[in-house]
Design a protein around this motif. Sequence first.
Motif, PDB file in Angstrom:
ATOM      1  N   ASP A   1      90.215  40.077  73.180  1.00 28.35           N
ATOM      2  CA  ASP A   1      90.435  41.618  73.240  1.00 28.35           C
ATOM      3  C   ASP A   1      92.048  42.153  71.732  1.00 28.35           C
ATOM      4  O   ASP A   1      91.556  42.989  70.761  1.00 28.35           O
ATOM      5  CB  ASP A   1      91.248  41.837  73.638  1.00 28.35           C
ATOM      6  CG  ASP A   1      89.712  41.967  75.453  1.00 28.35           C
ATOM      7  OD1 ASP A   1      88.787  41.660  74.832  1.00 28.35           O
ATOM      8  OD2 ASP A   1      90.422  41.452  76.624  1.00 28.35           O
ATOM      9  N   LYS A   2      92.620  41.315  71.825  1.00 28.48           N
ATOM     10  CA  LYS A   2      93.790  41.695  71.108  1.00 28.48           C
ATOM     11  C   LYS A   2      93.767  40.967  69.108  1.00 28.48           C
ATOM     12  O   LYS A   2      94.014  42.025  68.758  1.00 28.48           O
ATOM     13  CB  LYS A   2      94.748  40.545  71.033  1.00 28.48           C
ATOM     14  CG  LYS A   2      95.649  40.876  72.618  1.00 28.48           C
ATOM     15  CD  LYS A   2      96.749  40.253  72.661  1.00 28.48           C
ATOM     16  CE  LYS A   2      97.834  40.386  74.084  1.00 28.48           C
ATOM     17  NZ  LYS A   2      99.063  39.874  74.359  1.00 28.48           N
TER      18      LYS A   2
ATOM     19  N   PRO B   1      83.103  46.723  76.873  1.00 31.10           N
ATOM     20  CA  PRO B   1      83.840  48.033  75.950  1.00 31.10           C
ATOM     21  C   PRO B   1      85.162  47.355  75.579  1.00 31.10           C
ATOM     22  O   PRO B   1      86.361  48.492  74.885  1.00 31.10           O
ATOM     23  CB  PRO B   1      84.702  48.215  78.065  1.00 31.10           C
ATOM     24  CG  PRO B   1      84.974  46.861  78.730  1.00 31.10           C
ATOM     25  CD  PRO B   1      83.252  46.244  77.749  1.00 31.10           C
ATOM     26  N   LYS B   2      85.850  46.000  75.474  1.00 34.99           N
ATOM     27  CA  LYS B   2      86.991  46.158  74.331  1.00 34.99           C
ATOM     28  C   LYS B   2      86.679  45.342  72.553  1.00 34.99           C
ATOM     29  O   LYS B   2      87.426  44.939  72.340  1.00 34.99           O
ATOM     30  CB  LYS B   2      88.243  45.135  75.021  1.00 34.99           C
ATOM     31  CG  LYS B   2      88.419  46.238  76.320  1.00 34.99           C
ATOM     32  CD  LYS B   2      89.904  45.563  76.936  1.00 34.99           C
ATOM     33  CE  LYS B   2      90.341  46.311  77.576  1.00 34.99           C
ATOM     34  NZ  LYS B   2      91.586  45.375  78.623  1.00 34.99           N
TER      35      LYS B   2
ATOM     36  N   ASP C   1      92.139  37.576  77.011  1.00 34.00           N
ATOM     37  CA  ASP C   1      92.634  38.877  76.321  1.00 34.00           C
ATOM     38  C   ASP C   1      93.412  38.101  74.794  1.00 34.00           C
ATOM     39  O   ASP C   1      93.245  39.700  73.593  1.00 34.00           O
ATOM     40  CB  ASP C   1      94.036  39.538  77.028  1.00 34.00           C
ATOM     41  CG  ASP C   1      94.731  40.641  75.998  1.00 34.00           C
ATOM     42  OD1 ASP C   1      94.177  41.404  76.231  1.00 34.00           O
ATOM     43  OD2 ASP C   1      96.381  40.459  76.440  1.00 34.00           O
TER      44      ASP C   1
ATOM     45  N   HIS D   1      82.827  38.584  69.363  1.00 32.25           N
ATOM     46  CA  HIS D   1      83.525  39.571  69.605  1.00 32.25           C
ATOM     47  C   HIS D   1      82.900  41.459  69.713  1.00 32.25           C
ATOM     48  O   HIS D   1      84.163  42.374  69.298  1.00 32.25           O
ATOM     49  CB  HIS D   1      84.488  39.469  67.911  1.00 32.25           C
ATOM     50  CG  HIS D   1      85.648  38.934  67.690  1.00 32.25           C
ATOM     51  ND1 HIS D   1      86.928  38.906  68.855  1.00 32.25           N
ATOM     52  CD2 HIS D   1      84.657  37.242  67.560  1.00 32.25           C
ATOM     53  CE1 HIS D   1      86.936  36.986  68.059  1.00 32.25           C
ATOM     54  NE2 HIS D   1      86.290  36.925  67.899  1.00 32.25           N
TER      55      HIS D   1
ATOM     56  N   GLU E   1      82.104  49.383  70.251  1.00 33.20           N
ATOM     57  CA  GLU E   1      83.555  50.756  71.130  1.00 33.20           C
ATOM     58  C   GLU E   1      84.447  50.827  70.442  1.00 33.20           C
ATOM     59  O   GLU E   1      84.335  52.004  70.445  1.00 33.20           O
ATOM     60  CB  GLU E   1      83.122  50.107  72.415  1.00 33.20           C
ATOM     61  CG  GLU E   1      82.223  49.544  73.410  1.00 33.20           C
ATOM     62  CD  GLU E   1      81.617  51.072  73.232  1.00 33.20           C
ATOM     63  OE1 GLU E   1      82.248  52.518  73.427  1.00 33.20           O
ATOM     64  OE2 GLU E   1      80.028  51.137  73.129  1.00 33.20           O
ATOM     65  N   LEU E   2      85.502  49.657  70.040  1.00 35.44           N
ATOM     66  CA  LEU E   2      86.627  50.690  69.237  1.00 35.44           C
ATOM     67  C   LEU E   2      86.214  50.656  68.778  1.00 35.44           C
ATOM     68  O   LEU E   2      86.713  51.885  68.320  1.00 35.44           O
ATOM     69  CB  LEU E   2      87.166  48.881  69.039  1.00 35.44           C
ATOM     70  CG  LEU E   2      87.590  47.752  70.485  1.00 35.44           C
ATOM     71  CD1 LEU E   2      88.773  47.225  69.713  1.00 35.44           C
ATOM     72  CD2 LEU E   2      88.794  48.662  71.581  1.00 35.44           C
TER      73      LEU E   2
ATOM     74  N   ASN F   1      90.386  41.822  68.403  1.00 34.05           N
ATOM     75  CA  ASN F   1      89.796  42.379  68.193  1.00 34.05           C
ATOM     76  C   ASN F   1      90.432  44.029  66.950  1.00 34.05           C
ATOM     77  O   ASN F   1      89.870  44.982  66.701  1.00 34.05           O
ATOM     78  CB  ASN F   1      88.161  43.252  69.270  1.00 34.05           C
ATOM     79  CG  ASN F   1      87.762  42.103  69.232  1.00 34.05           C
ATOM     80  OD1 ASN F   1      86.796  40.640  68.538  1.00 34.05           O
ATOM     81  ND2 ASN F   1      86.840  42.461  70.814  1.00 34.05           N
ATOM     82  N   MET F   2      91.449  44.296  68.225  1.00 35.59           N
ATOM     83  CA  MET F   2      92.388  45.850  68.013  1.00 35.59           C
ATOM     84  C   MET F   2      92.801  45.525  66.106  1.00 35.59           C
ATOM     85  O   MET F   2      92.601  46.732  65.807  1.00 35.59           O
ATOM     86  CB  MET F   2      92.751  45.908  68.858  1.00 35.59           C
ATOM     87  CG  MET F   2      92.221  46.515  69.893  1.00 35.59           C
ATOM     88  SD  MET F   2      94.520  46.939  71.753  1.00 35.59           S
ATOM     89  CE  MET F   2      94.214  44.783  71.595  1.00 35.59           C
TER      90      MET F   2
ATOM     91  N   LYS G   1      85.270  54.462  69.218  1.00 41.26           N
ATOM     92  CA  LYS G   1      86.769  55.584  69.528  1.00 41.26           C
ATOM     93  C   LYS G   1      87.756  55.745  68.463  1.00 41.26           C
ATOM     94  O   LYS G   1      88.756  57.066  68.220  1.00 41.26           O
ATOM     95  CB  LYS G   1      87.547  54.847  69.996  1.00 41.26           C
ATOM     96  CG  LYS G   1      86.742  53.992  72.049  1.00 41.26           C
ATOM     97  CD  LYS G   1      87.893  53.159  73.027  1.00 41.26           C
ATOM     98  CE  LYS G   1      87.188  52.913  74.381  1.00 41.26           C
ATOM     99  NZ  LYS G   1      87.930  52.314  75.023  1.00 41.26           N
TER     100      LYS G   1
END
Length: 297
Positions: free
Chosen positions: A245-246, A276-277, A241, A272, A281-282, A248-249, A285
């Motif tokens: 994940d963080k 799903p994260k 995470d 990266h 995929e991001l 990537n966001m 979305k």
Amino acid sequence: MKQNLFIFLLTIISACKAQQSPPSLPTNPDNNSLLWEISGKDLKQPSYLFGTFHIMCPDDIRFSANLKEALKRSHEVYFEMDLDDAANTLGAVFFMNMKDGKKLQDLYTEDEYQRLNRYFSDSLGMPLFSFQRMKPMFLDAMLFPRLMPCKNLSGVEQELMKLAKADKKEIRGFETIKDQAAVFDSIPYELQARELLKEIDSLSYYKPMFDSMLMAYKSQQMNGLDKIMSNESFAMKDQTDILLDKRNMNWVKQMNEILPKQNIFIAVGAGHLGGPKGLIELLKKEGYSVRPIKNKD
């Protein structure tokens, strides 16, 4: 008069042809590609996403014709960090150190510290006292050369930056060395220390896993990479995470600001991209069309 009109029309037609977008790069028949095109969402031109491997043998680093074309079509190149910024290089030594005066000896028992010290002295030929204040995760990077089949190492980013500079592309980054150091500061130093010692004690166990990951990367098997990255035995798996994940966001948030203004070539660690994260995929979305590009000659 008619001749002037003909010349005028010919000029207009030629200008229209010159403004036409170049033909789309060929799509890969499946998702097993490290190179992806980002389009849709009213973007004027597509941008490109490419997965890198931070340390490799130079002979294993090859760039396809489609990748070179994607780079050529892009205005700027974005890495995880601006590798062309001296501030990141000069600041690395400072930000690699632990906060609050912490030292490696504070994180280990005497026996554990001596095991670590012997490994660095005997196997790496470097005295551990030189790295007393360094975050254990940065020391972890020093183990990778021991897993590689060659002595002289390079990185996909370094070789890609040579192409970008030859094309006179501006180099930028989503993070600074301070940002990356903050990521490591958010993971307890004690946990980092345990993982470092675990890897040293189990290097023969990790080597086959590393070899499999390298093979999956070289053959562009995205599913294989995702499977290895999600393996419970993978180092720092519980910190995905924070490490992936963080970040990537945060990068996608920046991309939302950048992509409508200009097309770019994005080159970040292949870990990266998938899942799903992951970035693919991001971005989907967020409403973008993301398709795999053929990346083998």
